[in-house]
Scaffold this motif. Structure first.
Motif, mmCIF file in Angstrom:
data_model
loop_
_atom_site.group_PDB
_atom_site.id
_atom_site.type_symbol
_atom_site.label_atom_id
_atom_site.label_comp_id
_atom_site.label_asym_id
_atom_site.label_seq_id
_atom_site.Cartn_x
_atom_site.Cartn_y
_atom_site.Cartn_z
ATOM 1 N N GLU A 231 0.823 -1.208 0.000
ATOM 2 C CA GLU A 231 0.000 0.000 0.000
ATOM 3 C C GLU A 231 0.851 1.248 0.000
ATOM 4 O OE1 GLU A 231 -0.583 2.063 2.820
ATOM 5 O OE2 GLU A 231 0.361 0.930 4.427
ATOM 6 N N ASN A 232 2.137 1.125 0.194
ATOM 7 C CA ASN A 232 2.971 2.310 0.228
ATOM 8 C C ASN A 232 4.246 2.041 -0.565
ATOM 9 O OD1 ASN A 232 4.378 4.614 0.895
ATOM 10 N ND2 ASN A 232 3.480 4.673 2.952
ATOM 11 N N GLY A 235 6.444 6.154 -0.997
ATOM 12 C CA GLY A 235 5.636 7.206 -0.396
ATOM 13 C C GLY A 235 4.299 7.426 -1.057
ATOM 14 N N HIS A 237 0.520 6.096 -1.939
ATOM 15 C CA HIS A 237 -0.471 5.114 -1.534
ATOM 16 C C HIS A 237 -0.999 4.445 -2.799
ATOM 17 C CE1 HIS A 237 -0.647 6.245 2.679
ATOM 18 N NE2 HIS A 237 -0.308 7.424 2.229
#
Lengths: 279, 133
Positions: A231-232, A235, A237
Motif C-alpha cells: 500500500e505504500n 511514499g 499510496h
C-alpha cells in the motif's frame, strides 16, 4: 403524421391520458424518494467511512477516498462487471457500424467529407485546452484514490479532449495526425480490460502458488487472508487502485472515443464508398 | 455571488426541479414520435434519477464532510469524527456505476437509431410502423 395528434382529439381521452400520466409520475417519484432515509447515513455507510482508511482495522482498503474504496475494493466485482458492460457496449456499437470492409471509419483515405474545421481562433484555443485537459486527466486518474476522481472520470475527460479536437479541427485530423483511429482505440480498450483482469487475478495466482487464502480482486489483508498489495510504494499510496484506475482510464477513454468517432462518420462515406443509398 | 432565480430554486427546491425533470422526460418518452427525442428523454431521465440518488447521501451534521479523508495519518478519534460527519459514500459509488451503464445504453440506442435511419430513411415512429409489411 395524423396518429400523433389522435390522443388530443377527444377531450375525455386527453384528460384520461393526463391524469394517468400524472399519477404515474407521482407514484414513480415518491417510490424513488422513499427508497432511502434522507439526511441519515445508514450503519453500512458509516462502516465504510470508518474502515476505508483505518490502518488498525482488519477490513481496511487503505484509500482515503471512501467512494473509490467501495468502487474498487468492497464492491469491486460490481465495478468489474460494469466495466465489462461498457466494453461490450462499445464493441456492440462497432458491430452495428460494421460493413464489408471492416469497421466503418477505418478507410481514412476514402473519407472525403470536405471538413476543414473551424476558424483559427477555436483551433488555437483547442490546442491550449487539449494540453490543459491532459494535465487535468493525469491528475484525476492517478490521484483518484485520495482525492475526488478515478479512472472513469479521467477517461471521460480524455474523451472530451478528443471530441474538442474533432470539433475544432476535423475527424480526419484526429484519426490521421493524432492516431485516434477506431482500430487503435479498440486495442487500447482491450489493453485496459486485460490490465484490470491481471490485477484482479494476481491474488488468485498467489493463492495457487503459496496455498494461503486470497481472493479475486483482493486489495488489502482480511482477517482470514494475509495477502495484501503493497500500500505504500515510494511514499505513494497505491494498493490495487493505481493500476486498476489506469486500466479503467484506458477502457473508458477509448470506449467513448470509439463512440464519438463512429457517430461522426460522414453520411457521404456510406453513399460513395459503400454504395448504400439512404431511402 | 449574485443569486439568480435558478440558483435559488436549485438550492431550496432541488426535489421539485428533479420532479419536473422526471415528468418532462417521461412525457417525452411516451408521447414524442421521434426516436432521437425519445433517446434524449431517456438520457434526461437517467440524469434525474442519478441526481436524486446522489442527493440522497447528504446527512444532518453540523459540519458535513465529503467522503474523502484529507488527513493521510488519521488518529482513531479523527476516524470516528469522520465516520459520524461525512456524507454517505454508498449512493455515490452506485451512481458512478449507473452513469457508466447509462452512457453505454445511450450509445447502443443511438447506434440502433442510426441503423434504423439507414434502413427506413426516417426516425418517426409512425412512419416506421407504416413501412412494416
Amino acid at each position: 403524421m395524423a396518429e400523433r395528434y389522435e390522443v388530443g382529439r377527444t377531450g375525455a381521452l386527453a384528460l384520461v391520458a393526463l391524469v394517468s400520466f400524472t399519477v404515474l409520475v407521482v407514484i414513480l417519484f415518491v417510490a424513488a424518494l422513499r427508497t432511502a432515509p434522507f439526511g441519515v447515513v445508514k450503519p453500512l455507510g458509516e462502516w465504510y467511512l470508518y474502515n476505508a482508511y483505518n490502518e488498525w482495522s482488519e477490513w481496511t482498503s487503505m484509500a482515503p477516498n471512501a467512494v473509490m474504496s467501495i468502487v474498487w475494493d468492497y464492491r469491486g466485482c460490481d465495478t468489474m462487471y460494469e466495466t465489462t458492460v461498457f466494453f461490450l457496449a462499445a464493441v456492440g456499437v462497432c458491430c452495428l457500424f460494421r460493413t464489408r470492409r471492416g469497421v466503418v471509419g477505418e478507410d481514412e483515405e476514402k473519407e472525403r467529407a470536405g471538413m476543414k474545421g473551424l476558424t483559427v481562433i477555436p483551433k488555437t484555443v483547442a490546442r491550449l485546452v487539449f494540453i490543459v485537459i491532459i494535465a487535468v486527466v493525469i491528475s484525476i486518474t492517478l490521484r483518484g484514490h485520495f482525492s475526488p476522481g478515478g479512472g472513469f472520470q479521467g477517461g471521460a475527460a480524455m474523451a472530451i479532449a478528443a471530441a474538442v479536437v474533432l470539433v475544432a479541427f476535423s475527424r480526419e485530423y484526429l484519426t490521421k495526425h493524432m492516431g485516434f483511429t477506431v482500430r487503435k482505440m479498440l486495442r487500447t480498450m482491450t489493453l485496459g480490460v486485460v490490465l484490470i483482469w491481471i490485477v484482479a487475478m494476481i491474488p488468485v495466482i498467489f493463492s495457487f502458488l503459496t496455498g494461503a487464502p486470497a481472493f479475486f480482486l483482493q486489495n488489502q489483508h482480511k482477517p482470514f487472508s494475509p495477502y495484501a498489495f503493497p500500500e505504500n510504494v515510494f511514499g505513494l499510496h497505491v494498493g490495487t487502485f493505481l493500476p486498476i484506475d489506469v486500466g479503467e482510464f484506458l477502457n473508458v477513454m477509448s470506449g467513448f472515443t470509439i463512440i464519438v468517432l463512429l457517430f461522426t462518420v460522414p453520411e457521404i462515406y456510406f453513399k460513395v464508398v459503400e454504395k448504400k443509398e439512404v431511402k | 455571488m449574485a443569486q439568480t432565480l435558478a440558483t435559488i430554486i436549485l438550492q431550496h427546491y432541488p426535489y421539485a426541479v428533479l420532479f419536473v425533470m422526471f415528468a418532462i422526460s417521461l412525457w417525452g418518452l411516451i408521447f414524442k414520435p421521434n426516436i432521437i427525442k425519445k433517446i434524449l428523454c431517456l438520457a434526461f431521465m437517467f440524469d434525474a434519477i442519478n441526481t436524486l440518488y446522489a442527493l440522497s447521501c447528504w446527512r444532518w451534521a453540523k459540519y458535513p464532510l465529503p467522503a474523502i479523508l484529507t488527513d493521510l495519518h488519521p488518529t482513531p478519534e479523527e476516524l470516528k469524527v469522520f465516520a459520524s460527519s461525512a456524507v454517505d459514500p454508498l449512493p455515490q459509488a452506485l451512481v458512478l456505476t449507473a452513469v457508466v451503464i447509462g452512457a453505454a445504453t445511450t450509445a447502443a440506442l443511438l447506434a440502433l437509431a442510426v441503423m434504423i435511419y439507414r434502413h427506413y430513411g426516417t426516425l418517426e415512429m409512425s412512419e416506421i410502423r407504416k413501412l412494416k409489411g
